[in-house]
Motif scaffolding. Structure first.
Motif, PDB file in Angstrom:
ATOM      1  N   ALA A   5       3.835   7.329  11.215  1.00  0.00           N
ATOM      2  CA  ALA A   5       4.440   8.626  10.932  1.00  0.00           C
ATOM      3  C   ALA A   5       5.875   8.456  10.448  1.00  0.00           C
ATOM      4  O   ALA A   5       6.326   9.163   9.541  1.00  0.00           O
ATOM      5  N   THR A   6       6.597   7.510  11.022  1.00  0.00           N
ATOM      6  CA  THR A   6       7.993   7.300  10.631  1.00  0.00           C
ATOM      7  C   THR A   6       8.085   6.758   9.211  1.00  0.00           C
ATOM      8  O   THR A   6       8.911   7.213   8.407  1.00  0.00           O
ATOM      9  N   ILE A  60       0.702   8.564   2.644  1.00  0.00           N
ATOM     10  CA  ILE A  60       1.324   7.368   3.224  1.00  0.00           C
ATOM     11  C   ILE A  60       0.913   7.200   4.680  1.00  0.00           C
ATOM     12  O   ILE A  60       0.686   6.083   5.156  1.00  0.00           O
ATOM     13  N   ARG A  61       0.801   8.296   5.400  1.00  0.00           N
ATOM     14  CA  ARG A  61       0.346   8.241   6.792  1.00  0.00           C
ATOM     15  C   ARG A  61      -1.064   7.657   6.881  1.00  0.00           C
ATOM     16  O   ARG A  61      -1.339   6.785   7.699  1.00  0.00           O
ATOM     17  N   LEU A  62      -1.973   8.128   6.016  1.00  0.00           N
ATOM     18  CA  LEU A  62      -3.341   7.624   6.031  1.00  0.00           C
ATOM     19  C   LEU A  62      -3.388   6.141   5.677  1.00  0.00           C
ATOM     20  O   LEU A  62      -4.185   5.383   6.229  1.00  0.00           O
ATOM     21  N   ALA A 100       8.386   9.550   2.073  1.00  0.00           N
ATOM     22  CA  ALA A 100       8.210  10.827   1.394  1.00  0.00           C
ATOM     23  C   ALA A 100       9.543  11.548   1.215  1.00  0.00           C
ATOM     24  O   ALA A 100       9.810  12.136   0.157  1.00  0.00           O
ATOM     25  N   ALA A 101      10.382  11.500   2.245  1.00  0.00           N
ATOM     26  CA  ALA A 101      11.692  12.162   2.150  1.00  0.00           C
ATOM     27  C   ALA A 101      12.532  11.524   1.053  1.00  0.00           C
ATOM     28  O   ALA A 101      13.221  12.218   0.292  1.00  0.00           O
ATOM     29  N   VAL A 128       0.823  -1.204   0.000  1.00  0.00           N
ATOM     30  CA  VAL A 128       0.000   0.000   0.000  1.00  0.00           C
ATOM     31  C   VAL A 128       0.864   1.264   0.000  1.00  0.00           C
ATOM     32  O   VAL A 128       0.577   2.233  -0.715  1.00  0.00           O
ATOM     33  N   GLY A 129       1.937   1.271   0.809  1.00  0.00           N
ATOM     34  CA  GLY A 129       2.816   2.436   0.844  1.00  0.00           C
ATOM     35  C   GLY A 129       3.445   2.712  -0.509  1.00  0.00           C
ATOM     36  O   GLY A 129       3.503   3.861  -0.966  1.00  0.00           O
TER      37      GLY A 129
END
Length: 466
Positions: free
Chosen positions: A381-382, A374-376, A388-389, A348-349
């Motif tokens: 959070a990590t 990605i959080r949802l 994303a980074a 999913v990510g």
């Protein structure tokens, strides 16, 4: 340190356990979350069982082999419990020691005497922000919850009026300010300057925590007016015990010892930054969350229990009573971690990353949106911060030092958006505060969203100024 973290995360990347397309994965995620919410709210099934069944539904619809879906769930459950289970247990023991010795009474009575009425939420957000600077979110929750519950009960405050500012302080520090692991890994991935990011992180954190904490708590207290759960409130010391309470100073030292040890480790890591250095290796041990909390528990035997007249024969029963209330919490938090791991293992990510590659919007907003998505999807959070980074890192090559730091903060802000049923922190807050799922969404989830949106807006504003 941060380079090692990135390498470890890269090494952990594995092929998805299903070959489902994006549409099928999206349906699977929605179905899994819907089953969890329905079982808890409609059928009143225990959250641990609901999360387990929801995970199986997710895996089945995503087309994952059942054995692999179960393996992902159990791996996530085990990793989560291994990561936070011991910390929660040690924190519960320390909380019980504070309560039974009368040390918690000393702290609460002092807070009530120094800060009252309208200033109490501001006092709580300040305390939480300072304590939360070097601590993992879960550790900060464990240390602060007994104080929050006792202040709310003793001072006749709304639980949300006191609890939301404390949670906001911890969450903002966790997502935006190094030395928390998410920001540190993002700094390394983007190539940002640690000092500049730290300074700008604090600048972004101040208005964010004010709005999401003391200001939002006014509305949260109206939406969810619940008393502090009796089963989680440390009992007031007896009149006999009050004659020999531990001193305020020793009590404060005991509570702050884990904070000092973990902050010292973070500072040494930043200053020395050499994993082979003996000093850094020593602080890496004594500043680890488990050792820091264990040290506080051992110190508490002498600073809390001994002055209160506790003999050796009373210590073991006290520990057992302190651990009893957290059994359900550990299982629920662990199951939340299992659901999150299944989301990640089914791809999913990666699906969110693939979809976001074609978005044509400003870089800082893109970084925030990717982290939000990605959080949802994963609840972590990590994971959101690191993924994303990594995606936007190439775009930072031509950025100035300040804008590279703002890129890190945009990612961190997005990673905090709307915590819900796939986030272990959601269940931790729900159980400690004695809320149902709807109440947790109205308070905790909305607070996290406010933090994310306000911090993201401040970052974008700063990008126009500096």
């Amino acid at each position: 340190m941060t380079r090692l973290s990135v390498e470890m995360l890269a090494a952990d990347t594995v092929e998805p356990i299903t070959s489902a397309g994006h549409a099928q994965l999206g349906i699977a995620v929605l179905a899994g979350i819907a089953v969890i919410v329905l079982l808890i709210t409609k059928f009143k099934l225990h959250a641990f069982l609901s999360l387990t069944l929801g995970t199986l539904v997710l895996g089945a619809i995503a087309g994952a082999p059942l054995d692999k879906a179960i393996a992902s769930f159990t791996t996530g459950l085990g990793t989560t419990v291994a990561g936070v289970g011991v910390l929660i247990a040690l924190g519960a023991i320390l909380g019980k020691m504070l309560a039974d010795s009368g040390g918690a009474d000393q702290i609460v009575d002092t807070i009530l005497a120094k800060a009252g009425g309208r200033s109490m939420p501001w006092a709580m957000v300040l305390i939480a922000s300072v304590i939360g600077l070097p601590l993992f979110f879960e550790v900060g929750v464990v240390l602060l919850i007994p104080v929050v519950l006792m202040v709310a009960k003793r001072g006749n405050y709304s639980l949300m009026r006191i609890g939301i500012p404390a949670l906001a302080g911890l969450s903002v520090m966790h997502g935006l300010v190094p030395p928390h692991p998410g920001p540190l890994v993002a700094i390394d991935a983007v190539g940002a300057d640690l000092g500049v990011t730290l300074a700008l992180g604090v600048l972004v954190a101040i208005p964010t925590v004010i709005i999401a904490g003391p200001l939002f708590s006014r509305y949260a207290a109206r939406w969810v007016d619940v008393p502090a759960p009796e089963r989680m409130i440390p009992q007031r010391a007896s009149e006999e015990l009050k004659q020999r309470l531990p001193g305020f100073g020793p009590t404060l030292v005991t509570i702050l010892l884990p904070v000092v040890l973990m902050l010292s480790k973070a500072l040494v890591d930043i200053v020395i930054d050499d994993p082979e250095n003996t000093v850094q290796r020593v602080f890496d041990v004594i500043g680890s969350p488990m050792i820091a909390l264990l040290a506080a528990v051992l110190l508490g035997i002498f600073t809390l229990l001994a002055p209160a007249g506790f003999g050796k024969e009373r210590i073991s029963p006290l520990v057992e009573k302190g651990l009893a209330p957290i059994a359900g919490i550990l299982l629920i938090v662990g199951a939340g971690g299992g659901f999150k791991q299944t989301l990640i293992d089914t791809g999913v990510g990666q699906m969110v990353l693939d979809i976001s590659e074609d978005w044509s919007i400003p870089v800082l907003l893109l970084a925030w949106l990717i982290a939000v998505a990605i959080r949802l999807a994963t609840g972590s959070a990590t994971v959101a911060t690191v993924s994303a980074a990594g995606l936007v890192a190439p775009l930072a090559a031509d950025m100035s030092t300040t804008h590279a730091a703002l890129l890190v903060l945009a990612v961190g802000a997005g990673s905090l958006f709307f915590s819900h049923v796939n986030d272990a922190g959601f269940w931790l807050v729900k159980e400690y505060f004695g809320l149902n799922v709807g109440q947790t969404i109205k308070t905790w989830s909305v607070m996290e969203t406010i933090i994310s949106v306000v911090a993201g807006a401040v970052v974008l504003l700063l990008s126009l100024i500096i």
